[in-house]
Design an enzyme around this catalytic site. Structure first.
Site, PDB file in Angstrom:
ATOM      1  N   ASP A 209      33.833  30.671  23.790  1.00  0.00           N
ATOM      2  CA  ASP A 209      32.681  30.668  24.698  1.00  0.00           C
ATOM      3  C   ASP A 209      32.434  32.078  25.238  1.00  0.00           C
ATOM      4  O   ASP A 209      33.136  33.015  24.908  1.00  0.00           O
ATOM      5  CB  ASP A 209      32.814  29.602  25.790  1.00  0.00           C
TER       6      ASP A 209
ATOM      7  N   PRO B 189      35.923  39.968  48.673  1.00  0.00           N
ATOM      8  CA  PRO B 189      34.839  40.768  48.085  1.00  0.00           C
ATOM      9  C   PRO B 189      35.269  42.211  47.796  1.00  0.00           C
ATOM     10  O   PRO B 189      34.641  42.919  47.024  1.00  0.00           O
ATOM     11  CB  PRO B 189      33.752  40.730  49.158  1.00  0.00           C
TER      12      PRO B 189
ATOM     13  N   ARG C 215      42.042  27.931  31.404  1.00  0.00           N
ATOM     14  CA  ARG C 215      41.358  27.676  30.127  1.00  0.00           C
ATOM     15  C   ARG C 215      41.934  28.534  29.007  1.00  0.00           C
ATOM     16  O   ARG C 215      41.800  28.204  27.833  1.00  0.00           O
ATOM     17  CB  ARG C 215      39.864  28.008  30.246  1.00  0.00           C
TER      18      ARG C 215
ATOM     19  N   GLU D  41      37.630  36.654  59.686  1.00  0.00           N
ATOM     20  CA  GLU D  41      37.188  37.982  59.241  1.00  0.00           C
ATOM     21  C   GLU D  41      38.112  38.545  58.169  1.00  0.00           C
ATOM     22  O   GLU D  41      37.891  39.625  57.655  1.00  0.00           O
ATOM     23  CB  GLU D  41      37.162  38.945  60.440  1.00  0.00           C
TER      24      GLU D  41
END
Ligand SMILES: NC[C@H]1CCC[C@@H](CNc2ccc(C(N)=O)cn2)C1
Length: 224
Positions: free
Chosen positions: A167, A88, A153, A115
């Site tokens: 897209d 994160p 992709r 953690e």
């Protein structure tokens, strides 16, 4: 393009290796995915690779040595690999970063658990920390699979139809609306222009729709 994955749960990656676009890209030898079981680099007979945190706290931290030894082993085969840590705290994974990552020949994806990893790994062994969004999931593996899918992709010949490259986000716009048969259902009809057979008009309408939808839902994308 080669992906090396450092993980405690290598079997999770069968989810993308056995089905769909990625499975086909592997079959066509456009990409390869190699999982490395971090426990194989453990220093002790219990095969653990984590230890208590300095400074206390409930969680466990992934130790430096097993990760460093695993990266060393990978670099014997892929000396130029870029080591990416999914967390994160990373740089947001967006289409620009996906494009950048798709230009590398080899990426090593470090999947954290517990953690997290000892900070000295992030400082000295990781080239780039990447986040797939502002939320926490139980391990880096799902984030790694998202990265592999989005990057693969963008490689030539992975997507069958070139159009799929249009897209969302590819031109910093959200996708245009899609319709298929029947022409009318529950009184809801397909926009006339799509039935016109006039491809230039259809393309213009689709671009206008994509811009309109982006203005409405994601104006932030227009300032890029
Ligand atoms: N402190 C929690 C943290 C410690 C280190 C391991 C990660 C694994 N989970 C992840 C990984 C990545 C992302 C993301 N947004 O890309 C979210 N979650 C969890």
């Amino acid at each position: 393009m080669r992906f090396d994955i450092i993980t405690l749960f290598p079997e999770m990656f069968s989810a993308i290796k056995e089905e769909g676009v990625i499975a086909r890209a592997i079959k066509k030898s456009i990409i390869s995915i190699n999982e490395w079981q971090l426990r194989d680099f453990s220093e002790n007979k219990y095969k653990n690779v984590d230890d208590k945190a300095y400074g206390g706290g409930a969680g466990m931290v992934m130790q430096v040595k097993p990760i460093r030894d695993c990266i060393k082993k990978i670099k014997e085969q892929e000396p130029e690999t870029k080591v990416i840590y999914l967390s994160p705290q990373g740089d947001p994974l967006n289409q620009n970063l996906v494009e950048k990552l798709s230009s590398f020949e080899s990426l090593t994806l470090l999947c954290g658990r517990y953690e997290g990893v000892d900070e000295r790994i992030i400082k000295n062994d990781v080239d780039l920390e990447v986040s797939i969004g502002d939320y926490v999931i139980s391990g880096g593996e799902l984030a790694a699979m998202v990265l592999i899918d989005s990057v693969s992709r963008r490689l030539p010949n992975v997507l069958g139809n070139k159009d799929s490259l249009n897209d969302s986000f590819v031109n910093n716009l959200l996708d245009y609306p899609h319709y298929t048969r029947p022409e009318s259902i529950d009184g809801d009809i397909v926009p006339e222009v799509l039935l016109s057979g006039n491809q230039a008009k259809i393309d213009a309408w689709r671009l206008e729709q994509a811009k309109h939808k982006t203005r409405q839902k994601r104006p932030d994308l227009l300032s890029n």
